[in-house]
Design a protein around this motif. Structure first.
Motif, PDB file in Angstrom:
ATOM      1  N   UNK A   6       0.821  -1.211   0.000  1.00 28.31           N
ATOM      2  CA  UNK A   6       0.000   0.000   0.000  1.00 28.31           C
ATOM      3  C   UNK A   6       0.854   1.260   0.000  1.00 28.31           C
ATOM      4  N   UNK A   7       2.096   1.127   0.406  1.00 28.15           N
ATOM      5  CA  UNK A   7       2.921   2.320   0.644  1.00 28.15           C
ATOM      6  C   UNK A   7       4.189   2.326  -0.187  1.00 28.15           C
ATOM      7  N   UNK A   8       4.227   1.557  -1.257  1.00 23.30           N
ATOM      8  CA  UNK A   8       5.401   1.520  -2.112  1.00 23.30           C
ATOM      9  C   UNK A   8       5.253   2.517  -3.255  1.00 23.30           C
ATOM     10  N   UNK A   9       6.364   2.788  -3.933  1.00 30.35           N
ATOM     11  CA  UNK A   9       6.390   3.689  -5.090  1.00 30.35           C
ATOM     12  C   UNK A   9       5.809   5.063  -4.798  1.00 30.35           C
ATOM     13  N   UNK A  47      -4.323   8.904  -1.273  1.00 28.59           N
ATOM     14  CA  UNK A  47      -3.707   7.800  -0.548  1.00 28.59           C
ATOM     15  C   UNK A  47      -2.768   8.388   0.507  1.00 28.59           C
ATOM     16  N   UNK A  48      -1.932   7.558   1.112  1.00 31.33           N
ATOM     17  CA  UNK A  48      -1.077   8.009   2.214  1.00 31.33           C
ATOM     18  C   UNK A  48      -0.064   9.062   1.790  1.00 31.33           C
ATOM     19  N   UNK A  49       0.177   9.184   0.483  1.00 30.79           N
ATOM     20  CA  UNK A  49       1.180  10.134   0.015  1.00 30.79           C
ATOM     21  C   UNK A  49       0.640  11.558  -0.143  1.00 30.79           C
ATOM     22  N   UNK A  50      -0.639  11.735   0.097  1.00 30.51           N
ATOM     23  CA  UNK A  50      -1.161  13.070   0.257  1.00 30.51           C
ATOM     24  C   UNK A  50      -1.597  13.833  -0.971  1.00 30.51           C
ATOM     25  N   UNK A  79       1.751  16.365   6.567  1.00 30.43           N
ATOM     26  CA  UNK A  79       2.683  15.283   6.879  1.00 30.43           C
ATOM     27  C   UNK A  79       2.291  13.984   6.158  1.00 30.43           C
ATOM     28  N   UNK A  80       2.411  13.959   4.825  1.00 28.05           N
ATOM     29  CA  UNK A  80       2.136  12.705   4.114  1.00 28.05           C
ATOM     30  C   UNK A  80       3.144  11.645   4.529  1.00 28.05           C
ATOM     31  N   UNK A  81       2.785  10.405   4.307  1.00 28.19           N
ATOM     32  CA  UNK A  81       3.690   9.314   4.678  1.00 28.19           C
ATOM     33  C   UNK A  81       4.986   9.398   3.880  1.00 28.19           C
ATOM     34  N   UNK A  90       5.128   3.113   8.792  1.00 27.76           N
ATOM     35  CA  UNK A  90       3.712   3.234   8.442  1.00 27.76           C
ATOM     36  C   UNK A  90       2.794   2.952   9.632  1.00 27.76           C
ATOM     37  N   UNK A  91       3.175   2.032  10.511  1.00 25.31           N
ATOM     38  CA  UNK A  91       2.314   1.715  11.664  1.00 25.31           C
ATOM     39  C   UNK A  91       2.190   2.914  12.603  1.00 25.31           C
ATOM     40  N   UNK A  92       3.303   3.628  12.816  1.00 25.18           N
ATOM     41  CA  UNK A  92       3.279   4.809  13.678  1.00 25.18           C
ATOM     42  C   UNK A  92       2.540   5.952  12.978  1.00 25.18           C
ATOM     43  N   UNK A  93       2.875   6.176  11.716  1.00 27.74           N
ATOM     44  CA  UNK A  93       2.247   7.246  10.954  1.00 27.74           C
ATOM     45  C   UNK A  93       0.730   7.059  10.896  1.00 27.74           C
ATOM     46  N   UNK A  94       0.291   5.822  10.652  1.00 27.78           N
ATOM     47  CA  UNK A  94      -1.142   5.550  10.482  1.00 27.78           C
ATOM     48  C   UNK A  94      -1.921   5.728  11.778  1.00 27.78           C
ATOM     49  N   UNK A  95      -1.272   5.599  12.924  1.00 26.28           N
ATOM     50  CA  UNK A  95      -1.962   5.843  14.190  1.00 26.28           C
ATOM     51  C   UNK A  95      -2.294   7.318  14.350  1.00 26.28           C
ATOM     52  N   UNK A  96      -1.433   8.169  13.797  1.00 27.71           N
ATOM     53  CA  UNK A  96      -1.666   9.615  13.867  1.00 27.71           C
ATOM     54  C   UNK A  96      -2.647  10.043  12.783  1.00 27.71           C
TER      55      UNK A  96
END
Length: 239
Positions: A6-9, A47-50, A79-81, A90-96
């Motif tokens: 989910x968080x590659x590329x 997505x997580x990249x904002x 603060x995108x991933x 990603x586990x810490x970032x996703x909690x926030x």
């Protein structure tokens, strides 16, 4: 949203990309494109990249060109991933930056759109953003939805609560949201008598609609096909 897929590329981010502009809306920064006089808005949830992803902004401009006012909020609050930030895996970032917070942030943005005279809102979510969009479909915040390679956080029970027309665009190669699960989502929508459409794109992986490389002709063609499907869905249901 789980696992490295989910968080590659990550995209090359540029806050100056796109034909639109960045403004404040409902308490968030947002990239906006299209005529503010339009009565129909499309809400793109990244997505997580904002919201600074150039491919996402390019898509926003394309949707705006069809007559919609398009809004891409900064749900990541600047603060995108960042996969290179070892202090925030990603586990810490996703909690926030969790999707519950995303849903809470989305409500005042939609309220701001309504206060500006927008009468109908469609929403499309990419991976992380798809979970936010699903939550929006459970109450009368939006009138149509599209999920593109959705987050693994979306459950079968979530789909039972969807109340608006929904299209699901999935990837053939996707451990987070495998084609079988996307088809199950579609079956639930049919049984709930929700107008729906499910399409699985061959030969592409999770994230392909916004993380494609411009030099990859197959990826670009597949992404553009998905973009057109998304736009067609909104043209049919947001009018």
């Amino acid at each position: 949203m789980s696992g490295p897929e989910c968080c590659s590329n990550p995209p090359n981010l540029s806050s100056s990309s796109g034909l639109g502009s960045v403004t404040q809306l409902g308490g968030l920064k947002a990239y906006v494109s299209g005529s503010a006089q339009s009565k129909q808005a499309i809400f793109l949830v990244s997505d997580v990249f904002g919201y600074e992803s150039p491919n996402l902004r390019k898509l926003a401009d394309k949707v705006a060109n069809a007559g919609f006012y398009v809004v891409v909020p900064d749900f990541m609050h600047g603060e995108p991933y960042d996969p290179d930030n070892a202090e925030k895996p990603i586990t810490v970032w996703a909690n926030i930056h969790n999707t519950d917070r995303g849903f809470e942030d989305a409500e005042p943005v939609i309220a701001a759109l309504n206060s500006q005279g927008i009468t109908k809102v469609g929403a499309a979510g990419f991976c992380w953003g798809a979970k936010v969009v699903v939550e929006l479909t459970k109450s009368p915040h939006i009138q149509a939805a599209v999920l593109l390679h959705p987050s693994s956080r979306i459950t079968l029970d979530d789909m039972k609560e969807v109340k608006v027309p929904m299209a699901i665009l999935g990837a053939e190669i996707d451990k987070n949201s495998p084609p079988e699960l996307m088809r199950q989502f579609g079956e639930i929508l049919i049984s709930s008598k929700v107008n729906s459409f499910v399409k699985i794109f061959p030969g592409v992986a999770h994230g392909w609609t916004v993380r494609y490389k411009a030099e990859d002709e197959f990826a670009v063609k597949s992404a553009e096909e998905a973009h057109q499907d998304m736009l067609d869905w909104f043209l049919a249901h947001i009018n």
